[in-house]
Design an enzyme around this catalytic site. Structure first.
Site, PDB file in Angstrom:
ATOM      1  N   GLU A  76      39.031 -40.146  -4.998  1.00 32.94           N
ATOM      2  CA  GLU A  76      39.550 -39.977  -3.639  1.00 32.94           C
ATOM      3  C   GLU A  76      38.464 -39.374  -2.755  1.00 32.94           C
ATOM      4  OE1 GLU A  76      43.886 -38.946  -2.792  1.00 32.94           O
ATOM      5  OE2 GLU A  76      42.903 -36.984  -2.709  1.00 32.94           O
ATOM      6  N   PRO A 114      48.060 -38.485   4.021  1.00 35.95           N
ATOM      7  CA  PRO A 114      47.576 -39.604   4.849  1.00 35.95           C
ATOM      8  C   PRO A 114      46.613 -40.494   4.061  1.00 35.95           C
ATOM      9  CG  PRO A 114      46.344 -37.641   5.392  1.00 35.95           C
ATOM     10  CD  PRO A 114      47.351 -37.230   4.351  1.00 35.95           C
ATOM     11  N   LYS A 115      47.133 -41.200   3.068  1.00 34.76           N
ATOM     12  CA  LYS A 115      46.292 -41.945   2.134  1.00 34.76           C
ATOM     13  C   LYS A 115      46.209 -43.424   2.514  1.00 34.76           C
ATOM     14  CE  LYS A 115      47.432 -38.972  -1.842  1.00 34.76           C
ATOM     15  NZ  LYS A 115      46.108 -38.544  -2.299  1.00 34.76           N
ATOM     16  N   LYS A 116      45.002 -43.990   2.371  1.00 31.05           N
ATOM     17  CA  LYS A 116      44.762 -45.415   2.563  1.00 31.05           C
ATOM     18  C   LYS A 116      43.895 -45.927   1.414  1.00 31.05           C
ATOM     19  CE  LYS A 116      44.197 -47.039   6.762  1.00 31.05           C
ATOM     20  NZ  LYS A 116      43.654 -47.284   8.131  1.00 31.05           N
TER      21      LYS A 116
END
Length: 265
Positions: A76, A114-116
């Site tokens: 990440e 707020p993950k993409k």
């Protein structure tokens, strides 16, 4: 039938959820964190009230997670902003990019991370710790640090890891209006820091329309650290409900002070 669904429902899809229930334990979680000074006006446009900025700095993170309960093996990368909430110091998670679907789905649905989807990497190249982030074929972040130049105090780094973190959880209704809009606080728990080091570091961020890490520009690299730890990702609590405040403001009239504060947030 309704009760049967309520009894088994945890996450989507109903009969095969994208992620399992916790607890979510991480073994040998590896952090590469570069703290840098940035434009304070850019930060003010991003950090939502009632959070307050403490200083014009950003922590850019690359995180390697080789062994995580239910989520697997993934990496990440993203930006964390130091803030305060009602006098309590902590961090606001601005944006994160990772390469594994279960923690994307679970992170967004449970906590509001707020993950993409993107392609971050963290590895040692000879004498250098190297973190990179690609969005599709485009490189948008590169961080480097001298590998284990100086040791850091483990107890100090453990205390920093258990400080509160804040998220802005947003989930729309089926008609496109806001169904959930909340400020969420969570902590890392049962933290054991196995190693912590610092060294000379550099960070480059590049513009991208859909991954705007460069909108918080690097003005000066302040410090960097490399940490290896075992920990549990604790579940969250709602500390501010923006929709409740909006409803209260409407009941008081368009000219109320609460409406002004809610709009600004």
């Amino acid at each position: 039938m309704n009760q049967q669904i309520r009894n088994v429902a945890f996450a989507m899809p109903l009969t095969n959820p994208a992620f399992p229930p916790g607890p979510y334990r991480f073994i040998n979680r590896e952090y590469f964190i570069i703290q840098y000074r940035t434009d304070p006006e850019a930060l003010r446009r991003i950090v939502p009230e009632p959070l307050e900025l403490t200083e014009p700095v950003v922590n850019y993170e690359f995180i390697r997670m080789p062994d995580s309960t239910g989520f697997g093996d993934y990496t990440e990368s993203g930006q964390i902003i130091p803030v305060s909430f009602r006098g309590q110091t902590g961090s606001f998670v601005h944006q994160m990019f990772l390469n594994d679907h279960p923690p994307i789905a679970g992170g967004r649905e449970l906590w509001g991370f707020p993950k993409k989807l993107a392609q971050p990497k963290l590895a040692v190249e000879t004498d250098t710790l190297v973190g990179t982030l690609d969005y599709g074929s485009v490189r948008i972040a590169t961080g480097t640090m001298g590998y284990k130049h100086r040791a850091l105090d483990l107890s100090t780094e453990a205390r920093k890891l258990i400080a509160p973190n804040f998220l802005l959880k947003i989930i729309p209704h089926v008609d496109g209006t806001a169904r959930i809009c909340e400020l969420v606080r969570f902590h890392l728990e049962d933290v054991t820091v196995k190693g912590a080091w610092t060294g000379p570091a550099a960070l480059d961020l590049f513009s991208h329309a859909l991954a705007p890490v460069a909108e918080l520009p690097v003005l000066q690299v302040l410090s960097a650290k490399h940490i290896v730890a075992d920990l549990t990702l604790g579940l969250g609590t709602v500390v501010h409900d923006y929709l409740e405040w909006s409803a209260a403001a409407r009941s008081r009239g368009a000219g109320s002070e609460i409406l002004t504060e809610t709009h600004a947030g």
